[in-house]
Enzyme design. Structure first.
Site, PDB file in Angstrom:
ATOM      1  N   ASP A 291       0.874  -1.163   0.000  1.00 29.50           N
ATOM      2  CA  ASP A 291       0.000   0.000   0.000  1.00 29.50           C
ATOM      3  C   ASP A 291       0.919   1.221   0.000  1.00 29.50           C
ATOM      4  O   ASP A 291       2.004   1.208   0.536  1.00 29.50           O
ATOM      5  CB  ASP A 291      -0.938  -0.014   1.218  1.00 29.50           C
ATOM      6  CG  ASP A 291      -2.054   0.985   1.066  1.00 29.50           C
ATOM      7  OD1 ASP A 291      -2.983   0.961   1.876  1.00 29.50           O
ATOM      8  OD2 ASP A 291      -2.006   1.790   0.108  1.00 29.50           O
TER       9      ASP A 291
HETATM   10  C1  GLC Z   1      -4.115   4.489  -0.210  1.00 31.91           C
HETATM   11  C2  GLC Z   1      -5.027   3.423   0.348  1.00 31.91           C
HETATM   12  C3  GLC Z   1      -5.252   2.300  -0.601  1.00 31.91           C
HETATM   13  C4  GLC Z   1      -5.207   2.813  -2.024  1.00 31.91           C
HETATM   14  C5  GLC Z   1      -3.785   3.240  -2.292  1.00 31.91           C
HETATM   15  C6  GLC Z   1      -3.612   3.823  -3.709  1.00 31.91           C
HETATM   16  O1  GLC Z   1      -3.282   4.970   0.812  1.00 31.91           O
HETATM   17  O2  GLC Z   1      -4.710   2.872   1.605  1.00 31.91           O
HETATM   18  O3  GLC Z   1      -6.518   1.720  -0.264  1.00 31.91           O
HETATM   19  O4  GLC Z   1      -5.595   1.813  -2.938  1.00 31.91           O
HETATM   20  O5  GLC Z   1      -3.313   4.165  -1.344  1.00 31.91           O
HETATM   21  O6  GLC Z   1      -4.329   5.010  -3.829  1.00 31.91           O
END
Ligand code: GLC
Length: 743
Positions: A291
């Site tokens: 993430d």
């Molecule tokens: C964010 C979220 C995740 C998302 C990713 C890309 O911090 O935690 O759910 O898909 O970054 O945007």
């Protein structure tokens, strides 16, 4: 524009991995076999917002594998300019046409509950208890996103949460693992198209799904985003891992590691859960994606000395694709050469990424091929969005005022949402547009004579109160703006936004019929509203067809189809209070509501329990009847189990749909098991005055669980099934799981 000297491209004729007739694993082996170490590392490097005018060198020298397009670390809260399809296409052209091996890039976007056609937020989709409907919504989302060049979406979110303070509960699929799991699996199939077997590729109008956030994110301490998580492996296995297993079993191509730790071990360094469980026990052969900067965050979590150490730990734990931290790109090659990371570990991760790209047919279809149209929501998409919104609405109180049939007289539509567009789309809307929303005021004007509709937009509460007096019925559109819902949008209380309860109180004080519609991304404290209004409808954030769907339901063209996918606690002080409660040594006798609960100053019990929701008719239930009182251990199919039937009669005046729910309980297990665990449900439409017999197949496997040694087991002994309309009003049947044939 700097003209990058083109590297000697390997001729297409010398790229045997391009032979589409070969099986995917052979193609992976052929390509992996010719990658240099830097090229291998680059296949694990995902960056944000790749730009062909800025990143040409990086792309042309095979320095990057994938890009996600997002406004930043909390993309769900900050709108960007929308997906730049031309930029994506140009990046791909450079990669395919100029890099040494022409490996295509993979483009990611958070298509959470719609791309351009925005559907209800995931919590609202869960409220439909209709996996097929959720799948259809994700199918449309995938078609629209694929047409814009997206190959990977970061959905469904399969986190289980009992935490209304946590803003991301809006993206969850409810508190019960079986509902969340079936919804997640359906959404995977919608995004990826079906049937997709492990050796096959997805269709041109499909995108790879991503089950996130693996695992335990929904238990962030205090409902505060990104906070720590304390949970034992047994609860993880019996609750939080289950919907991820359903998503993986549905063929989900990627899984995203979560920001949180589990009892001190950050998930981006959690080899046991990522390697042993996800990739080992479950046999997941897809890609684990970090993430946002999750790898880099190992440093701030205090388990990595620096980015190099973070890269080492994350690759060892099983994180394959590094989202935006740059740790892999900066340090993996050197870690391998220093012997601190085994080349096999690196190759395994690269193999998974290449496998994903072959499964997405990126080598055959590097550019968008799905039909784009004019990019606006189609009529079919709108019809589906309207159906999904109607199906998501949960009527939690109705003293008979709804539906507004016949001549309801002068209707006063009030509150901050009457003319809304954008705020009705909800959180995590990146390419949706507020202008696409059919607002409540528009929808009501379409339906009512001009002099029949009064509208006050909430700016002047005194004007609104005055209109209550002159109207025959007031419909107050209240609730939370999506800016306080979603990622990093947590609250310390779960009351309505400031001032709204006062306005509702004054409206109710006029003594005219009052309907309150609550738009929300989370459970709210609705007790006071329930006391004052004649009807209360929970409408979540319903998407582009908010207005028409609301009119359909309030005027009775359709009944509200939703049931609560998550408990609405009495107050923030009662959190957590969900249907996942496990037995204690001193059980609470809920039948005596004056004393139920452990607080001296209030009751614990809430009327807004999991599975609750009203329609426009009433159903009565006969007692559940089991075809046998014993269930053979080892029974795992309809043929081997028993049948539990219940008669449901529509005793009201309208046709209606009831969501009949079946819960299970193991009365004597190796660990404490929930008092109620949703195991199945049936949505049945019944004409007025008619009775339907609803049957459930009950197999021993439904009572299975992980014991204190983390072994899956089904015990012989007494169990219960509970059948009813929600988690509070089921009727119990005691059964026994026995060795042998049973009966
Ligand atoms: C964010 C979220 C995740 C998302 C990713 C890309 O911090 O935690 O759910 O898909 O970054 O945007």
């Amino acid at each position: 524009m700097v003209d990058v000297p083109t590297r000697p491209q390997v001729a297409v004729a010398d790229r045997p991995w391009l032979e589409a007739g070969l099986d995917i694993e052979s193609r992976v082996d052929l390509l992996l076999g010719v990658l240099t170490l830097p090229e291998k590392v680059a296949q694990l490097h995902q960056v944000a917002n790749l730009d062909p005018t800025v990143d040409r060198e990086l792309i042309a020298t095979s320095g990057v594998s994938s890009a996600l397009y997002a406004s930043g670390a909390t993309a769900g809260n900050v709108r960007d300019r929308g997906l730049m399809v031309a930029a994506i296409t140009e990046c791909q052209r450079i990669a395919v046409g100029e890099s040494r091996l022409g490996i295509p890039l993979l483009f990611g976007r958070d298509v959470i509950h719609g791309h351009r056609t925005i559907f209800p937020i995931p919590l609202g989709l869960a409220a439909t208890f209709d996996p097929d409907l959720a799948r259809a919504c994700c199918r449309v989302a995938a078609m629209e996103a694929a047409a814009d060049g997206v190959g990977l979406t970061f959905a469904p979110m399969a986190d289980i949460s009992e935490e209304p303070r946590w803003g991301r509960v809006a993206e969850s699929l409810g508190e019960q693992p079986v509902l969340a799991g079936r919804m997640a699996a359906a959404m995977v199939r919608g995004f990826q198209g079906e049937p997709r077997t492990s050796g096959s590729t997805v269709a041109a109008d499909a995108v790879a799904a991503c089950a996130k956030h693996f695992v335990g994110y929904g238990m962030s301490t205090g409902g505060r985003d990104y906070d720590t998580v304390q949970v034992g492996e047994n609860t993880l296995r019996n609750v939080h891992l289950r919907p991820f297993k359903d998503a993986v079993d549905a063929g989900c191509l990627t899984v995203m590691a979560s920001f949180n730790d589990i009892d001190g071990v950050p998930m981006h360094a959690h080899g046991h859960l990522l390697r042993d469980v996800l990739k080992g026990e479950w046999g997941f052969d897809g890609v684990v994606v970090a993430d946002w900067n999750g790898v880099g965050q190992l440093v701030s979590q205090g388990v990595a000395a620096d980015l190099r150490d973070a890269a080492r730990q994350a690759i060892a734990a099983g994180v394959d694709l590094d989202m935006t931290s740059g740790a892999y790109a900066a340090h993996l090659a050197e870690l391998v050469e220093a012997g601190e990371v085994a080349i096999d570990l690196l190759d395994d991760a690269v193999r998974r990424v290449l496998r994903l790209k072959f499964r997405l047919a990126l080598f055959e279809r590097p550019y968008p091929e799905a039909a784009r149209g004019d990019g606006r929501p189609s009529d079919e998409g709108r019809a589906l969005a309207r159906r999904a919104a109607v199906g998501s609405f949960v009527l939690v109180k109705n003293d008979g005022i709804l539906p507004l049939t016949g001549d309801p007289g002068r209707i006063h539509l009030a509150g901050p949402f009457v003319h809304e567009g954008d705020a009705l789309l909800g959180t995590w809307v990146l390419d949706g547009k507020g202008d696409d929303v059919a607002s409540p005021a528009w929808a009501f004007r379409e339906r009512l004579a001009r002099d029949q509709l009064l509208v006050s937009d909430g700016r002047f509460s005194d004007v609104a109160i005055g209109m209550v007096r002159t109207a025959d019925v007031t419909i107050a559109l209240m609730g939370e703006h999506p800016s306080r819902s979603g990622e990093d949008r947590c609250l310390s209380t779960i009351e309505l936004p400031a001032g709204q309860l006062d306005v509702i109180r004054q409206m109710a004080g006029i003594g005219k019929p009052l309907v309150v519609v609550v738009f929300t991304g989370r459970p709210l404290e609705l007790g006071p509203v329930m006391d004052m209004a004649d009807a209360v409808l929970v409408a979540w954030h319903p998407g582009i067809e908010a207005g028409p769907a609301l009119a359909d339901v309030l005027f009775g063209d359709a009944e509200p189809g939703g049931r609560l996918p998550i408990t609405f606690p009495r107050s923030v002080g009662h959190i957590p209070s969900s249907s996942l409660q496990r037995p204690t040594g001193r059980p609470i006798q809920r039948d005596d509501d004056r004393t139920s609960g452990r607080y001296l100053d209030s009751l614990v019990y809430t009327d807004l329990v999991f599975g609750f929701g009203l329609g426009y008719t009433t159903f009565s239930y006969g007692p559940p009847v089991a075809s046998a009182m014993t269930i053979p251990l080892g029974s795992s199919s309809r043929r081997q189990g028993i049948t539990v039937t219940v008669t449901v009669t529509n005793i009201g005046r309208r046709r209606g749909t009831e969501t009949v729910q079946l819960y299970v309980r193991d009365l004597a297990a190796d660990v404490t098991r929930p008092l109620l665990e949703l195991a199945a449900w049936r949505r049945v439409e019944i004409a007025s005055g008619r009775t339907r017999t609803v049957s459930f197949s009950v197999e021993a496997e439904m009572f299975g669980y992980y014991d204190r040694r983390m072994r899956w087991r089904v015990d012989p002994g007494d169990v219960e099934v509970i059948v009813g309309p929600d988690a509070a009003r089921g009727q119990r049947v005691r059964l026994a799981l026995i060795e042998g044939a049973g009966r």
